[in-house]
Design a protein around this motif. Structure first.
Motif: not given
Length: 189
Positions: A67-74, A108-112, A120-122, A130-136
């Motif tokens: 489970k990933v949480n990220f934030s950035a100061n714009t 969510g996370i899915k093994t590829t 996947t996440g918001n 918005k929902p987005v999908v990243f490669d990890l």
């Protein structure tokens, strides 16, 4: 006696499950969050965020349940050009006064593949979620002298999905923005 043994077994299982969860915190000195956008359809402009934070929580050593949480100061956006950075901080783009933080929370996370996942996440940017999908890519975990894990996250978002820089059409700035994060995480517990 059977009931007592059963209760002890359940208690031991619950204790193991609680302690199996591992928290990881980003090592900012060894991590970088960048973006790339195409300008006038002829060149790429890169930028980064200097002030960010990220955590990962996982029960499994291979991070397949992360489970990933990220934030950035714009306001920490940096493209190595002071004038452009000032424009990016304005209401035309990040509007840092109104939207000081961008965030990503995984759903969510899915093994590829081996060490490869679809995350996947918001993503919340410019006040829009918005929902987005990243490669990890889990690059590996070491223990020497402390536990560290390395990750690379890549993906593409559309700025139009977030009403970001809407005054600027695609020929001026590409709608697609590539995001890349290289992170080193230290075991927090």
């Amino acid at each position: 006696m059977k009931k007592i043994l059963s209760l002890l077994a359940v208690a031991a299982f619950m204790q193991t499950a609680v302690f199996a969860q591992t928290n990881w915190k980003v090592d900012k000195a060894h991590s970088r969050v960048t973006f790339t956008i195409t300008h006038l359809a002829v060149s790429d402009v890169d930028g980064s965020f200097k002030d960010f934070d990220a955590t990962i929580v996982a029960d499994k050593a291979d991070f397949s349940d992360a489970k990933v949480n990220f934030s950035a100061n714009t306001a920490s956006v940096n493209t190595d050009n002071e004038k452009r950075d000032g424009h990016l901080k304005s209401a035309d783009f990040f509007d840092v006064e109104k939207y000081p933080t961008l965030t990503f929370v995984s759903t969510g996370i899915k093994t590829t593949g081996a060490g490869k996942y679809q995350l996947t996440g918001n993503l919340t940017l410019h006040g829009v979620t918005k929902p987005v999908v990243f490669d990890l890519w889990h690059r590996g975990t070491i223990t020497n002298p402390v536990s560290k894990a390395g990750f690379k996250v890549t993906g593409t978002i559309k700025r139009s999905d977030f009403a970001f820089g809407s005054k600027f059409s695609s020929p001026v700035l590409s709608d697609e923005v590539t995001l890349t994060a290289n992170g080193e995480f230290a075991k927090a517990n």
